[in-house]
Design a protein around this motif. Structure first.
Motif, short mmCIF file in Angstrom:
data_model
loop_
_atom_site.label_atom_id
_atom_site.label_comp_id
_atom_site.label_asym_id
_atom_site.label_seq_id
_atom_site.Cartn_x
_atom_site.Cartn_y
_atom_site.Cartn_z
N UNK A 63 27.44 30.03 61.42
CA UNK A 63 27.28 31.03 60.37
C UNK A 63 27.44 30.31 59.02
N UNK A 64 26.48 30.51 58.13
CA UNK A 64 26.56 29.85 56.83
C UNK A 64 27.24 30.75 55.82
N UNK A 95 33.39 36.27 52.16
CA UNK A 95 33.55 36.99 53.43
C UNK A 95 32.26 37.17 54.21
N UNK A 96 31.11 37.04 53.57
CA UNK A 96 29.86 37.36 54.27
C UNK A 96 28.91 36.17 54.30
N UNK A 97 27.91 36.24 55.19
CA UNK A 97 26.88 35.19 55.27
C UNK A 97 26.26 34.96 53.90
N UNK A 98 26.06 33.70 53.55
CA UNK A 98 25.45 33.42 52.24
C UNK A 98 24.87 32.02 52.19
N UNK A 99 23.71 31.91 51.55
CA UNK A 99 23.12 30.61 51.25
C UNK A 99 23.10 30.39 49.74
N UNK A 100 23.83 31.22 48.99
CA UNK A 100 23.85 31.10 47.53
C UNK A 100 24.93 30.09 47.16
N UNK A 119 26.87 29.59 44.83
CA UNK A 119 27.61 29.95 43.63
C UNK A 119 28.91 30.69 43.95
N UNK A 144 31.20 34.31 45.11
CA UNK A 144 31.32 35.63 44.50
C UNK A 144 32.67 35.78 43.80
N UNK A 145 32.80 36.86 43.05
CA UNK A 145 33.96 37.02 42.17
C UNK A 145 35.27 37.28 42.92
N UNK A 146 35.31 38.16 43.95
CA UNK A 146 36.61 38.45 44.55
C UNK A 146 37.39 37.23 45.05
#
Lengths: 91, 431
Positions: free
Chosen positions: B270-271, B315-320, B322, B324-326
């Protein structure tokens, strides 16, 4: 920060929700071989594009629901019920 | 990087001899005002065929190429990289290397990696600025202390250094820790060999070392597919043309799934985005790497003076690339809990890398369903510390078409046999 529209409570901040991983996984029959069982337990879709996933409104109504979301832009394309068929999007 | 377009490219072997980094050469080049240092590595044309193609010019890919050439005499090798050397996760980590793992399989592997790090500056003739200032794990309750004592003892039994610490020991090393935190520091343990390494120097040093042994490093070259023949890989298709090869090693971290898709099999990966950030540089104030699993942050100070902090993955799948804020807010809040005085610092940079998380947080390294194709992935949030041993064992695996004994348990088979290595210590902080 995602804004997720809970189907029961409306739009809320991501921090109210828990992520539940890939959705639409069917549990195989218990008589399957190790290979099928291993695939069911550990192998998940990991698309660079639209991901069909479960979220739970943990700090709200505590209901589970499905989300179709881009893993590249994080844009939420659809929010739909646990038993609804997945909406098709171009990945 | 020293480079000078007006200097003709020398052959790789003479280049490294002429430009060996030494006091003598430093003095010699000083006479010409340091204008004549050669390129650190060549920029060769992609050939149409290689014995081995390594996909991914990050730390693991470069280390693999280096050890293929150095330990196995396989020098007709290309490392192909879609971006540039040091632009992916190799330049996005927090530079921490340690081997305080719980299970013997992990402990043996990561301690081999740390041992290689301890000699790599000399080996590569490139200063990695290894700073063994120690990594200190804090416990905030009696129960957490019991768990950490068990962890520290397991590490000792595995033959790796670890010491249980009292609060007094901890405050002696880090006097600027919050004297009165919400969650009191009741103890902890330290691995004194835990270190920071300059991450750019590592990939540059490995690229220079591999290049000097004859490896072609091809940047700006993206893989678009594989050529196969009856379940065997026969070539790699790239944006710069096709390459014929019998053996392909893939070390692309967060994008492993896309490469496996091209080859026609699935990976249990999982990415996710893992972020880190640094403050403005200040004078030396931290003496160790401080980690709190419960508050969920780790803090250190780079050799440039920046306070470096990292925590859990998004917490979630992402290919970004950058983040996230939390999680960012969480990291900063946690840092301030441990070091309230840092509230006066400005954050200078924040970034994220796409990490490849495996179900048991143990890497996946070995053979695949495609003959001649090998994968090195699943390092999750801890790939940097694994680079030297990851490269050494992956090179062995490719050269012998058989996994190195240190990574025998890291194969894909474990997800079918159930022999998982559920390494909770992989991140030091929870995923």
């Amino acid at each position: 920060m995602l804004q997720i529209t809970c189907p029961y409570c409306g739009p809320r901040d991501e921090t109210e929700f828990s992520f539940g991983g890939q959705s639409h996984i069917a549990r195989p029959d218990e008589s399957v071989d190790d290979k099928t069982w291993g695939n069911y337990l550990f192998f998940r879709d990991n698309p660079k594009g639209i991901h069909y996933e479960r979220w739970c409104h943990t700090q709200g109504c505590r209901q589970w629901f499905n989300v179709a979301r881009s893993t590249v832009t994080h844009e939420i394309k659809a929010v739909y019920g646990m038993l609804d068929p997945k909406p098709e999007f171009e990945s | 990087m020293p480079s000078n377009a007006s200097i003709p490219l020398q052959s790789s072997k003479t280049a490294i001899l002429a430009d060996k980094y030494s006091f003598l050469n430093l003095a010699r080049h000083a006479l010409s005002r340091h204008q004549n240092w050669g390129q650190v590595w060549r920029s060769p044309e992609l050939k149409s065929s290689y014995d081995v193609v390594i996909i991914g010019g990050g730390g693991h890919g470069l280390a693999t190429a280096y050890y293929l050439a150095k330990n196995h005499g396989i020098t007709n090798v290309a490392v192909i990289e879609k971006g540039y050397i040091g632009g992916g996760n190799s330049g996005r980590n927090t530079q921490v290397v340690r081997s305080n793992y719980f299970y013997p399989e992990s402990s043996d592997f990561y301690d081999r990696s740390l041992q290689l790090y301890e000699g790599l500056t000399q080996d590569l003739n490139f200063n990695l600025m290894l700073s063994q200032r120690g990594i200190m794990s804090l416990a905030h309750s009696r129960h957490e202390m019991e768990t950490q004592r068990r962890w520290a003892n397991a590490i000792s039994i595995n033959g790796v250094d670890s010491e249980v610490m009292t609060p007094e020991d901890i405050y002696r090393i880090e006097p600027s820790l919050n004297p009165n935190p919400t969650y009191p520091i009741v103890g902890g343990f330290i691995q004194r060999r835990g270190a920071m390494v300059r991450h750019d120097a590592l990939v540059w040093g490995l690229a220079r070392g591999a290049d000097a042994l004859g490896v072609d490093i091809i940047q700006q070259c993206e893989v678009t597919g594989f050529n196969m023949d009856g379940g065997r890989v026969t070539g790699v298709r790239t944006t710069r043309g096709d390459i014929n090869t019998e053996q392909v090693g893939v070390a692309v971290a967060g994008h492993s799934t896309q490469l496996a898709d091209m080859a026609g099999f699935r990976l249990p990966i999982t990415s996710m985005a893992l972020q880190a950030m640094v403050s403005e540089p200040i004078k030396p104030v931290l003496n160790s790497i401080v980690l709190s699993a419960m508050i969920h942050v780790y803090v250190s100070q780079s050799d440039r003076g920046e306070i470096v902090l990292g925590g859990g993955a998004d917490v979630h799948n992402s290919y970004a690339q950058r983040g996230t804020v939390p999680p960012m807010e969480h990291n900063v809040r946690s840092m301030l809990e441990l070091f309230p005085w840092m509230s006066r610092l400005k954050l200078m940079r924040q970034w994220a890398g796409v990490v490849d998380i495996s179900p048991d947080t143990t890497p996946i390294l070995g053979k695949t369903p495609v003959s001649g194709m090998y994968f090195n992935c699943g390092w999750g949030t801890g790939g940097f510390k694994a680079i030297p041993a990851g490269g050494e064992t992956f090179a062995h695996t490719i050269a012998h078409d058989d996994p190195h004994p240190l990574v025998a348990g890291f194969g894909l088979e474990r997800f079918y046999t159930g022999a998982l290595i559920d390494e909770g210590a992989a991140a030091g902080v929870a995923h």
